[in-house]
Scaffold this motif. Structure first.
Motif, PDB file in Angstrom:
ATOM      1  N   ALA A 167       0.843  -1.209   0.000  1.00 53.87           N
ATOM      2  CA  ALA A 167       0.000   0.000   0.000  1.00 53.87           C
ATOM      3  C   ALA A 167       0.868   1.245   0.000  1.00 53.87           C
ATOM      4  N   ALA A 168       0.392   2.265  -0.701  1.00 48.87           N
ATOM      5  CA  ALA A 168       1.053   3.574  -0.659  1.00 48.87           C
ATOM      6  C   ALA A 168      -0.007   4.641  -0.450  1.00 48.87           C
ATOM      7  N   ILE A 169       0.273   5.579   0.443  1.00 46.81           N
ATOM      8  CA  ILE A 169      -0.654   6.697   0.647  1.00 46.81           C
ATOM      9  C   ILE A 169      -0.033   7.943   0.040  1.00 46.81           C
ATOM     10  N   LEU A 170      -0.789   8.554  -0.860  1.00 44.88           N
ATOM     11  CA  LEU A 170      -0.321   9.759  -1.542  1.00 44.88           C
ATOM     12  C   LEU A 170      -1.078  10.961  -1.005  1.00 44.88           C
ATOM     13  N   GLN A 171      -0.340  12.039  -0.782  1.00 44.56           N
ATOM     14  CA  GLN A 171      -0.986  13.277  -0.344  1.00 44.56           C
ATOM     15  C   GLN A 171      -0.490  14.456  -1.165  1.00 44.56           C
ATOM     16  N   SER A 172      -1.325  15.484  -1.209  1.00 45.15           N
ATOM     17  CA  SER A 172      -0.905  16.663  -1.975  1.00 45.15           C
ATOM     18  C   SER A 172       0.185  17.409  -1.206  1.00 45.15           C
ATOM     19  N   SER A 173       1.062  18.030  -1.983  1.00 47.44           N
ATOM     20  CA  SER A 173       2.224  18.690  -1.380  1.00 47.44           C
ATOM     21  C   SER A 173       2.634  19.854  -2.289  1.00 47.44           C
ATOM     22  N   ASP A 174       3.301  20.840  -1.700  1.00 51.80           N
ATOM     23  CA  ASP A 174       3.781  21.956  -2.527  1.00 51.80           C
ATOM     24  C   ASP A 174       5.089  21.608  -3.222  1.00 51.80           C
ATOM     25  N   LYS A 175       5.741  20.552  -2.676  1.00 55.09           N
ATOM     26  CA  LYS A 175       7.041  20.147  -3.262  1.00 55.09           C
ATOM     27  C   LYS A 175       6.890  18.816  -3.977  1.00 55.09           C
ATOM     28  N   PRO A 176       7.652  18.569  -5.070  1.00 50.91           N
ATOM     29  CA  PRO A 176       7.560  17.272  -5.736  1.00 50.91           C
ATOM     30  C   PRO A 176       8.173  16.190  -4.840  1.00 50.91           C
ATOM     31  N   GLY A 177       7.654  15.179  -4.916  1.00 60.95           N
ATOM     32  CA  GLY A 177       6.863  14.055  -5.159  1.00 60.95           C
ATOM     33  C   GLY A 177       7.038  13.259  -6.463  1.00 60.95           C
ATOM     34  N   VAL A 178       5.897  12.801  -6.852  1.00 57.34           N
ATOM     35  CA  VAL A 178       5.864  12.013  -8.091  1.00 57.34           C
ATOM     36  C   VAL A 178       6.217  12.991  -9.211  1.00 57.34           C
ATOM     37  N   LEU A 179       7.344  12.777  -9.870  1.00 61.92           N
ATOM     38  CA  LEU A 179       7.770  13.696 -10.936  1.00 61.92           C
ATOM     39  C   LEU A 179       7.011  13.393 -12.220  1.00 61.92           C
ATOM     40  N   SER A 180       6.857  12.099 -12.528  1.00 60.30           N
ATOM     41  CA  SER A 180       6.105  11.726 -13.735  1.00 60.30           C
ATOM     42  C   SER A 180       5.801  10.237 -13.705  1.00 60.30           C
ATOM     43  N   THR A 181       4.803   9.861 -14.512  1.00 56.71           N
ATOM     44  CA  THR A 181       4.516   8.439 -14.728  1.00 56.71           C
ATOM     45  C   THR A 181       4.394   8.236 -16.237  1.00 56.71           C
TER      46      THR A 181
END
Ligand code: UT7
Length: 332
Positions: A167-181
């Protein structure tokens, strides 16, 4: 600009360890053959009296929530990647939602096999970037063991697969994170790795289970050679695509977490990218290939072992049934 960030990772594997030696009682195979061709030493199989795809996913979710310092109620949407749902329909997303006591929130099922987790990550990332949701749960969970042909006829397929959930929990953030898929598919190869039944491709009468005389169509079929050849090409292609899209180089990768298809495939990619053993996370030796669950289980273990740290560049890549293939770059 909003980004999505992975704030919690968790996993659950069943208790029952199935060694290569154990399989030699059922199949004409050897520990040496399996280790040499796949790297696998053991895998986990469910106990039917207590494990389901949805409840393994719930256990993985609770671990991810704990690590993130969140509770069930923080989850706004579920994306559930599996090709082995508890029921033919509805999907396991709603069963997990019920298990977590989250009546009313949306639950989406994804059927992209080994690439399913990255497809799911991509969906969650888009929802968060557009502001639709702030907290999304992405699951990869599978029970492959009960669909395997555990006889010599199925030996090239049966020895590689196992069960588990991540499991992965994703949350919104002002800084990257997921760069691309980066998501791809080529349906011309659909029948190279598939389970035919219970599909709707049969005429009415033949679709009724009592009419199906050769029930091998309910078991996993894989043309291993063909899959292997495509996998090594597509893995490299889709990793390079991700690096190019972000103006990054292979030297920038801190940790590669490949879908755990076959240790030989992971080693091939490692060599091509010039990465050290420490820069590629493999746990196929202990868990076999758990399809959509393999990447989130591996990421969760890597995180637990301190191998993913703040600001690291994590690369995910997968290839499997469909054929489908996908990658993602994540700034931790
Ligand atoms: O996660 C989804 C994506 N999946 C993958 O990426 C899997 C990709 N494919 C593979 O990992 C490999 O193709 C396998 C591990 C599944 C098979 O390895 P291979 O080196 O491609 O073996 P093969 O199917 O070409 O078979 C070679 C020989 C055959 O014997 P002969 O005809 O040469 O006498 C097979 O009958 O090995 C035999 N064999 C086995 N022997 C002992 C096949 N399976 C087994 C076995 N134990 N389990």
């Amino acid at each position: 600009m909003k980004y999505s960030k992975i704030v919690g990772l968790g996993h659950h594997v069943p208790d029952t360890v199935i060694t290569n030696e154990y399989l030699t009682n059922l199949i004409d195979t050897t520990d040496e053959w399996i280790v040499e061709r796949t790297g696998i030493k053991e895998r986990r199989y469910i106990d039917h009296t207590k494990d389901t795809v949805a409840n393994m996913a719930a256990r993985a979710t609770r671990m991810a929530l704990k690590r993130a310092g969140l509770t069930e109620k923080d989850i706004e949407f579920i994306v559930f990647a599996t090709i082995t749902p508890d029921y033919f329909f509805p999907g396991s997303g709603v069963l997990l939602q019920r298990e977590l006591g989250l009546e009313g929130i949306g639950a989406l099922d994804i059927r992209n096999a080994c690439s399913g987790f990255i497809y799911g990550l991509s969906v969650a990332d888009q929802y968060i970037k557009t502001g639709a949701y702030k907290t999304v749960l992405v699951i990869g969970a599978e029970i492959q063991s009960t669909a395997l042909d555990l006889t010599t006829r199925g030996r090239n397929t049966a020895v590689i697969f196992g069960d588990g959930a991540g499991a992965a929990i994703l949350q919104s953030s002002d800084k990257p994170g997921v760069l691309s898929t980066h998501l791809h598919a080529d349906g011309r190869y659909a029948e190279e790795l598939y389970v035919k039944d219970p599909g709707s491709s049969r005429p009415h009468k033949e679709r009724q289970p009592e009419q199906i005389l050769d029930t091998s169509s309910f078991k996993v079929f894989m043309n291993g050679n063909q899959v292997f050849k495509h996998a090594v090409v597509r893995f490299m292609e889709v990793i390079n695509e991700a690096l190019n899209a972000n103006n990054l180089k292979k030297e920038d990768i801190s940790l590669l977490v490949p879908h755990q298809a076959n240790l030989r495939i992971s080693q091939f990619i490692q060599e091509k990218l010039g990465l050290t053993d420490d820069q590629v996370y493999n746990n196929i030796m202990r868990f076999g290939n758990t399809t959509a669950a393999s990447i989130p289980i591996a990421m969760s273990e890597a995180f637990g072992e301190g191998k993913i740290k703040e600001n690291d560049l994590v690369c995910l890549a997968a290839f499997g049934s469909g054929f489908t293939w996908a990658s993602s770059l994540i700034r931790w």
